[in-house]
Scaffold this active site. Sequence first.
Site, PDB file in Angstrom:
ATOM      1  N   ARG A  59       0.818  -1.215   0.000  1.00 12.46           N
ATOM      2  CA  ARG A  59       0.000   0.000   0.000  1.00 12.46           C
ATOM      3  C   ARG A  59       0.849   1.260   0.000  1.00 12.46           C
ATOM      4  NH1 ARG A  59      -3.052  -0.165   4.904  1.00 12.46           N
ATOM      5  NH2 ARG A  59      -1.478   1.227   5.736  1.00 12.46           N
ATOM      6  N   TYR A 112     -13.315  22.151 -11.360  1.00 11.50           N
ATOM      7  CA  TYR A 112     -13.866  20.845 -11.748  1.00 11.50           C
ATOM      8  C   TYR A 112     -14.977  20.479 -10.746  1.00 11.50           C
ATOM      9  CZ  TYR A 112     -13.672  15.770 -12.682  1.00 11.50           C
ATOM     10  OH  TYR A 112     -13.972  14.466 -12.984  1.00 11.50           O
ATOM     11  N   ASP A 184      -4.953  22.722 -10.003  1.00 14.48           N
ATOM     12  CA  ASP A 184      -5.278  21.606 -10.891  1.00 14.48           C
ATOM     13  C   ASP A 184      -4.673  21.966 -12.246  1.00 14.48           C
ATOM     14  OD1 ASP A 184      -6.470  19.875 -12.730  1.00 14.48           O
ATOM     15  OD2 ASP A 184      -8.281  19.660 -11.515  1.00 14.48           O
ATOM     16  N   LYS A 209      -5.971  11.851 -17.867  1.00 14.33           N
ATOM     17  CA  LYS A 209      -6.139  12.608 -19.106  1.00 14.33           C
ATOM     18  C   LYS A 209      -4.888  12.488 -19.984  1.00 14.33           C
ATOM     19  CE  LYS A 209     -10.056  13.531 -17.228  1.00 14.33           C
ATOM     20  NZ  LYS A 209     -10.374  14.669 -16.369  1.00 14.33           N
TER      21      LYS A 209
HETATM   22  C1  LIG Z   1     -11.029  14.590 -15.081  1.00 14.00           C
HETATM   23  C2  LIG Z   1     -10.559  15.704 -14.234  1.00 14.00           C
HETATM   24  C3  LIG Z   1     -10.282  15.514 -12.896  1.00 14.00           C
HETATM   25  C4  LIG Z   1     -10.514  14.213 -12.184  1.00 14.00           C
HETATM   26  O1  LIG Z   1      -9.753  13.158 -12.690  1.00 14.00           O
HETATM   27  P1  LIG Z   1     -10.292  11.651 -12.590  1.00 14.00           P
HETATM   28  O2  LIG Z   1      -9.094  10.831 -12.888  1.00 14.00           O
HETATM   29  O3  LIG Z   1     -11.395  11.542 -13.587  1.00 14.00           O
HETATM   30  O4  LIG Z   1     -10.792  11.457 -11.192  1.00 14.00           O
HETATM   31  C5  LIG Z   1      -9.784  16.582 -12.182  1.00 14.00           C
HETATM   32  N1  LIG Z   1      -9.612  17.788 -12.747  1.00 14.00           N
HETATM   33  C6  LIG Z   1      -9.875  18.007 -14.033  1.00 14.00           C
HETATM   34  C7  LIG Z   1      -9.641  19.350 -14.603  1.00 14.00           C
HETATM   35  C8  LIG Z   1     -10.369  16.984 -14.823  1.00 14.00           C
HETATM   36  O5  LIG Z   1     -10.666  17.218 -16.094  1.00 14.00           O
END
Ligand SMILES: *Cc1c(COP(=O)(O)O)cnc(C)c1O
Length: 393
Positions: A59, A112, A184, A209
């Site tokens: 973990r 988000y 972010d 992404k």
């Molecule tokens: C998709 C996304 C997230 C979250 O990511 P996940 O892997 O889907 O949990 C966070 N911030 C932004 C800007 C996103 O597009």
Amino acid sequence: MKDSPMKEDTKIVRAGRHPERFEGAVNPPVFHASTILRPTLDAMDAAMSAKGKVTLYGRRGTPTQFAFEEAVTELEGGFTGFSYPSGLAAIAAAMIAFAEQGAHFLVTDSVYAPARRLCETLLKRFGVTTTYYDPLIGAGIERLIQPNTRLVFTESPGSLTFEVQDIPAIAAAAHARGVKVLMDNTWASPLFFKPFEHGVDVSIQAATKYIVGHSDAMLGTVTTTEACADAVQMATQVLGYHTAPDDAYLGQRGIRTLGVRLRQHHINGIALATWLKNRPEVKKVMHPALPGDPGHALWKRDFTGASGLFGTVFEAGTRKQLAAFVDGLVLFGMGASWGGYESLCLPSHPEKVRSVTPWDHPGPTIRFHAGLEDIGDLIADLDAAFARWNAAK
Ligand SMILES: *Cc1c(COP(=O)(O)O)cnc(C)c1O
């Protein structure tokens, strides 16, 4: 080689790779491990008291996970980094690391939406209050900082409405009051925005992404300054976060092509956005790399490229017209997420996820992700879609 710092494309290839540790294998192997055995009491004691990242128990991380984290940390330019089973999990760890009863958070209104939900549910229940601010506030964030403000959460550009934030101005105002700046940084990926050069303390990637880049694995990362490392590490460990070794492997593999993929996303995104801007059916295009976009000057100052994600607002139309537009698309898929090699088109509803900067447009807000397909083919697909939109009037 020693004296000349490696260029970005070279770092992308080398970061986090240690073939000498793994029988010469180019890529870090996938370690499936929960129990890690130690041969002696001395070795066990040494492992238990070691600082930093050691394989102690599955973990707490495997060599596959550490390789991925090391690579992301190097590209983002931070001190250390951690990985998570999703981008949202990474956001949660980063926020919880700075949460305490009575704390106050400042969060961009363009955030988000699931991050907002975290603030409005669990964090609120634990006694953390959140004020949402206009993403274009810049140095004006100073006026919203309270004695109990612990963090300013930024996302630039916002992933539905694409406002570019003045991160250095926000960071200067926050740091003057001892407040941490979280970002972010998913839109730009670690390549097109260097968070720590612009005053960010904690940078988050939804690695799902662009880093993974193939619409399969889910992953998140948090990279921090030295000053924030202990807080983030503690939150990560006590919450029991763990990154699956197969997914960490896919994350580090995605990094090797991040540069070439993003350069093509940049080109295709600008070409598509420019073409859409000239369509009579499109009222507004939100793409900071286009001259004339309200965020263009800041984007030019702070970013080194644009990813493939941008927004549009269409002229007013009926639901039937919108269905005619999206239902017949061949190359553009409709679905959540982005950052893969494929193009996407997603009707969205920013008006439902904002509280201080209203989103008021009679026409639909449609987000596009420019994938890696031939740009002429993509434009032909959209051209046919507009013909359906007009015929459905
Ligand atoms: C998709 C996304 C997230 C979250 O990511 P996940 O892997 O889907 O949990 C966070 N911030 C932004 C800007 C996103 O597009």
